[in-house]
Design a protein around this motif. Structure first.
Motif, PDB file in Angstrom:
ATOM      1  N   PHE A  39       9.615   4.396   7.054  1.00  0.00           N
ATOM      2  CA  PHE A  39       9.220   3.128   6.447  1.00  0.00           C
ATOM      3  C   PHE A  39       8.172   3.358   5.361  1.00  0.00           C
ATOM      4  N   GLY A  40       7.245   4.275   5.628  1.00  0.00           N
ATOM      5  CA  GLY A  40       6.152   4.531   4.703  1.00  0.00           C
ATOM      6  C   GLY A  40       6.547   5.259   3.440  1.00  0.00           C
ATOM      7  N   LEU A  41       7.747   5.823   3.386  1.00  0.00           N
ATOM      8  CA  LEU A  41       8.187   6.499   2.160  1.00  0.00           C
ATOM      9  C   LEU A  41       8.212   5.531   0.985  1.00  0.00           C
ATOM     10  N   ASN A  42       8.558   4.270   1.250  1.00  0.00           N
ATOM     11  CA  ASN A  42       8.585   3.260   0.200  1.00  0.00           C
ATOM     12  C   ASN A  42       7.356   2.350   0.220  1.00  0.00           C
ATOM     13  N   ASN A  43       6.572   2.445   1.300  1.00  0.00           N
ATOM     14  CA  ASN A  43       5.371   1.605   1.415  1.00  0.00           C
ATOM     15  C   ASN A  43       4.199   2.437   1.935  1.00  0.00           C
ATOM     16  N   PRO A  44       3.822   3.491   1.230  1.00  0.00           N
ATOM     17  CA  PRO A  44       2.773   4.379   1.750  1.00  0.00           C
ATOM     18  C   PRO A  44       1.394   3.738   1.847  1.00  0.00           C
ATOM     19  N   GLU A  45       1.171   2.609   1.135  1.00  0.00           N
ATOM     20  CA  GLU A  45      -0.138   1.961   1.159  1.00  0.00           C
ATOM     21  C   GLU A  45      -0.210   0.810   2.152  1.00  0.00           C
ATOM     22  N   SER A  46       0.839   0.615   2.965  1.00  0.00           N
ATOM     23  CA  SER A  46       0.846  -0.496   3.923  1.00  0.00           C
ATOM     24  C   SER A  46      -0.205  -0.273   5.012  1.00  0.00           C
ATOM     25  N   MET A  47      -0.666  -1.357   5.602  1.00  0.00           N
ATOM     26  CA  MET A  47      -1.683  -1.292   6.644  1.00  0.00           C
ATOM     27  C   MET A  47      -1.189  -0.525   7.870  1.00  0.00           C
ATOM     28  N   LEU A  48       0.099  -0.709   8.212  1.00  0.00           N
ATOM     29  CA  LEU A  48       0.671  -0.010   9.366  1.00  0.00           C
ATOM     30  C   LEU A  48       0.565   1.500   9.196  1.00  0.00           C
ATOM     31  N   VAL A  49       0.926   1.992   8.021  1.00  0.00           N
ATOM     32  CA  VAL A  49       0.885   3.430   7.749  1.00  0.00           C
ATOM     33  C   VAL A  49      -0.552   3.928   7.767  1.00  0.00           C
ATOM     34  N   THR A  50      -1.466   3.170   7.157  1.00  0.00           N
ATOM     35  CA  THR A  50      -2.868   3.587   7.087  1.00  0.00           C
ATOM     36  C   THR A  50      -3.493   3.695   8.475  1.00  0.00           C
ATOM     37  N   VAL A  51      -3.273   2.677   9.312  1.00  0.00           N
ATOM     38  CA  VAL A  51      -3.883   2.652  10.645  1.00  0.00           C
ATOM     39  C   VAL A  51      -3.300   3.753  11.531  1.00  0.00           C
ATOM     40  N   PRO A  67      -0.087  14.085  12.482  1.00  0.00           N
ATOM     41  CA  PRO A  67       0.606  15.207  11.840  1.00  0.00           C
ATOM     42  C   PRO A  67       1.734  14.774  10.912  1.00  0.00           C
ATOM     43  N   ILE A  68       2.367  13.655  11.216  1.00  0.00           N
ATOM     44  CA  ILE A  68       3.477  13.187  10.398  1.00  0.00           C
ATOM     45  C   ILE A  68       3.026  12.153   9.372  1.00  0.00           C
ATOM     46  N   ILE A  69       2.287  11.143   9.817  1.00  0.00           N
ATOM     47  CA  ILE A  69       1.988  10.007   8.937  1.00  0.00           C
ATOM     48  C   ILE A  69       0.854  10.317   7.959  1.00  0.00           C
ATOM     49  N   MET A  70      -0.183  11.049   8.396  1.00  0.00           N
ATOM     50  CA  MET A  70      -1.246  11.415   7.456  1.00  0.00           C
ATOM     51  C   MET A  70      -0.696  12.358   6.386  1.00  0.00           C
ATOM     52  N   PHE A  71       0.225  13.216   6.785  1.00  0.00           N
ATOM     53  CA  PHE A  71       0.858  14.093   5.790  1.00  0.00           C
ATOM     54  C   PHE A  71       1.654  13.279   4.775  1.00  0.00           C
ATOM     55  N   LEU A  72       2.324  12.231   5.254  1.00  0.00           N
ATOM     56  CA  LEU A  72       3.056  11.345   4.350  1.00  0.00           C
ATOM     57  C   LEU A  72       2.106  10.731   3.317  1.00  0.00           C
ATOM     58  N   ARG A  73       0.982  10.196   3.777  1.00  0.00           N
ATOM     59  CA  ARG A  73       0.017   9.581   2.856  1.00  0.00           C
ATOM     60  C   ARG A  73      -0.532  10.615   1.878  1.00  0.00           C
ATOM     61  N   LEU A  74      -0.788  11.802   2.390  1.00  0.00           N
ATOM     62  CA  LEU A  74      -1.351  12.847   1.541  1.00  0.00           C
ATOM     63  C   LEU A  74      -0.357  13.253   0.447  1.00  0.00           C
TER      64      LEU A  74
END
Length: 416
Positions: free
Chosen positions: A331-343, A352-359
Motif C-alpha cells: 500500500f505504501g509504494l503509492n502512499n509512502p507519506e500516509s499516516m499508517l505507513v509512518t506509524v 525492517p520492511i516499512i521503514m526501509f520502504l520510507r527510506l
C-alpha cells in the motif's frame, strides 16, 4: 565460546548438505538467469526465428492502405500493400504466405474499421498494429481539416505536468526515471526481505523442533547451555542465508553475462543509468536486523513443540506479522507519506520492511534512520532475552502445543 561456534558450524554444515538447499538454490539461479533474459526467450519461441512479422495490407482506399503500409514498415514489420488482391483475408493470407493480413474498410459514414487476421494472433503484434492504424487515421483526419504541421504539433504537444509535496523536505529530488527505478528496486528488495524472514525463520523453528523430537536435544542440553544453542542455531542458519544470497548474486551476474548488452531492453529500464548501492546497503542492514528479531522468536516457538508437524501451526502468528508488514508496504509504494505507513514503520516487527520502504521512497532525515536502527537493536536485545528464557525451558518440555500455556510453562522450567 567454543561451544557456540561448534553449534553454529554444525547447523551451518548440516543445512549445506541438505538436498533441499542444493535444489532450491540451483532452481533459483536458473529462474533468475531466465528472468533477466525473458524477452529473448519469448523471441526465441515466437515468430519465424528472426523476430520479423510479415503483414499484407488490403483495403478499399489505396492512399490509406499505402500510408499504413509505410508506417508498419517503419515499426520493423515486413509490410506489403496488397490492395490489388481480391477476396477474403483468409484467401489473401494463403496467397501471400504472410503471417498476418490487415484489412482496412471504410463504411458510408467514413468510419474506418480494421481487421487483423492470422492463424495465431499475437496480442503484442495486435496492439502495435492497432496503435499504428489509429495514428494514421488521426493524421489523415487532421490533414483533411486543413491543419498545418505547426497546428498539429501544438495539438499533440504533451502538457508539462509535475507534482509538489506540501512537505517538500521529505520528498527526494528525483527524475521520473529515478523514481520508477527506486520504486521497482524497493519492491524487489521488500519481496526479498519478506521471503527471507519467512523462509529462514521457519527453518530455525524446524531445526530446533527436529532435534527436540529426535531426543538429540536432551544430549545437547547436558553439554551445551540452551541459550548458546539458540544463538548458535540462529547464526548458523544466518550464515546459510548469507551464502545463499551470495550464490544468487552470482546467478544475477551469470544472467547478465549471458545477456551481454542490456541497452534498449526492459532490464535497462529497470536498472536505469546506475544502481543506488546505498539503498541496497540499507536493505541488507534491515534484512539482518529483521532476521535476528524474527529468528530469535522463531527459535523460541520451535522449542515449544514436541513434533516437527506442529511447527507450521505454532509459527503462524509470526508469519502473519510479516504478511501484515508486507501488505502495508505494498500500500505504501503509492502512499509512502500516509499516516499508517509512518506509524507502523516504528513498530519493531514492521520496521525492517516499512521503514526501509520510507527510506527508499522518501528523503527522511538521517536522525530517523539512526533512531530506527537503535529501536530495532534494543528490540532485538529485549526479545532475544525473553526468547532465550522461554527456549531454555521449552527444549526440555514435552506435550504442550498451546502458545501461551507453553510459554508460561517454559518460563517456569527455565527458573529451576
Amino acid at each position: 565460546m567454543n561451544n557456540f561456534w561448534t553449534v553454529t558450524m554444525h547447523t551451518f554444515s548440516n543445512r549445506l548438505k541438505t538436498k533441499a538447499f542444493m535444489i532450491t538454490t540451483l532452481i533459483t539461479i536458473i529462474v533468475i538467469a531466465g528472468f533477466l533474459n525473458i524477452d529473448r526467450i519469448f523471441d526465441a519461441f515466437s515468430g519465424d526465428g528472426d523476430g520479423t512479422e510479415s503483414i499484407a495490407v488490403i483495403g478499399d482506399q489505396e492512399e490509406l492502405t499505402e500510408i499504413v503500409t509505410q508506417e508498419l514498415s517503419a515499426q520493423e514489420f515486413e509490410a506489403t500493400n496488397e490492395s490489388t488482391q481480391q477476396g477474403e483475408p483468409s484467401e489473401v493470407l494463403e496467397e501471400t504466405e504472410s503471417d498476418y493480413v490487415l484489412s482496412l474498410q471504410t463504411d458510408e459514414s467514413g468510419q474506418l474499421s480494421a481487421l487483423l487476421y492470422a492463424n495465431d494472433v499475437s496480442s503484442s503484434v495486435a496492439s502495435e498494429v492497432e496503435t499504428t492504424v489509429q495514428r494514421v487515421k488521426e493524421s489523415v483526419a487532421t490533414l483533411e481539416l486543413g491543419l498545418d504541421e505547426a497546428q498539429l504539433a501544438a495539438i499533440y504537444a504533451p502538457i508539462s505536468f509535475d507534482t509538489e509535496s506540501a512537505e517538500a523536505s521529505l520528498t527526494p529530488d528525483r527524475t521520473e526515471e529515478e523514481t520508477f527505478q527506486a520504486q521497482t528496486l524497493v519492491y524487489v528488495l521488500l519481496f526479498v526481505i519478506y521471503l527471507a524472514v519467512i523462509i529462514y525463520g521457519t527453518m530455525i523453528a524446524t531445526e530446533v523442533a527436529t532435534e527436540k523430537s529426535s531426543r538429540v536435544m536432551e544430549i545437547l542440553v547436558s553439554s551445551v547451555h540452551p541459550i548458546v544453542q539458540m544463538f548458535g542455531k540462529i547464526i548458523g542458519i544466518g550464515l546459510t542465508a548469507l551464502l545463499q544470497l551470495v550464490i544468487l548474486s552470482i546467478g544475477v551476474g551469470l544472467g547478465l553475462l549471458i545477456r551481454g548488452s542490456t541497452e534498449g531492453s526492459f532490464i535497462s529500464e529497470l536498472l536505469g543509468s546506475n544502481i543506488p548501492f546505498d539503498l541496497v546497503g540499507y536493505a541488507l542492514i534491515f534484512l539482518v536486523l529483521g532476521f535476528l528479531l524474527y529468528g530469535s522468536i522463531a527459535a523460541m516457538l520451535g522449542s515449544l513443540v514436541s513434533r516437527v508437524e506442529d511447527v507450521n501451526t505454532l509459527i503462524q502468528p509470526l508469519i502473519y506479522m510479516v504478511m501484515i508488514a508486507f501488505f502495508i508496504a505494498i500500500f505504501g509504494l503509492n502512499n509512502p507519506e500516509s499516516m499508517l505507513v509512518t506509524v507502523t514503520s516504528w513498530i519493531p516487527f514492521f520496521s525492517p520492511i516499512i521503514m526501509f520502504l520510507r527510506l527508499g521512497l522518501l528523503a527522511i532525515p538521517l536522525w530517523e534512520v539512526i533512531l530506527s536502527f537503535g529501536v530495532m537493536i534494543v528490540s532485538i536485545a529485549v526479545f532475544s532475552f525473553f526468547a532465550a528464557n522461554v527456549y531454555k525451558g521449552g527444549v526440555i518440555m514435552y506435550g504442550s502445543n498451546s502458545l501461551f500455556k507453553g510459554i508460561k510453562a517454559a518460563l517456569s522450567l527455565s527458573k529451576k
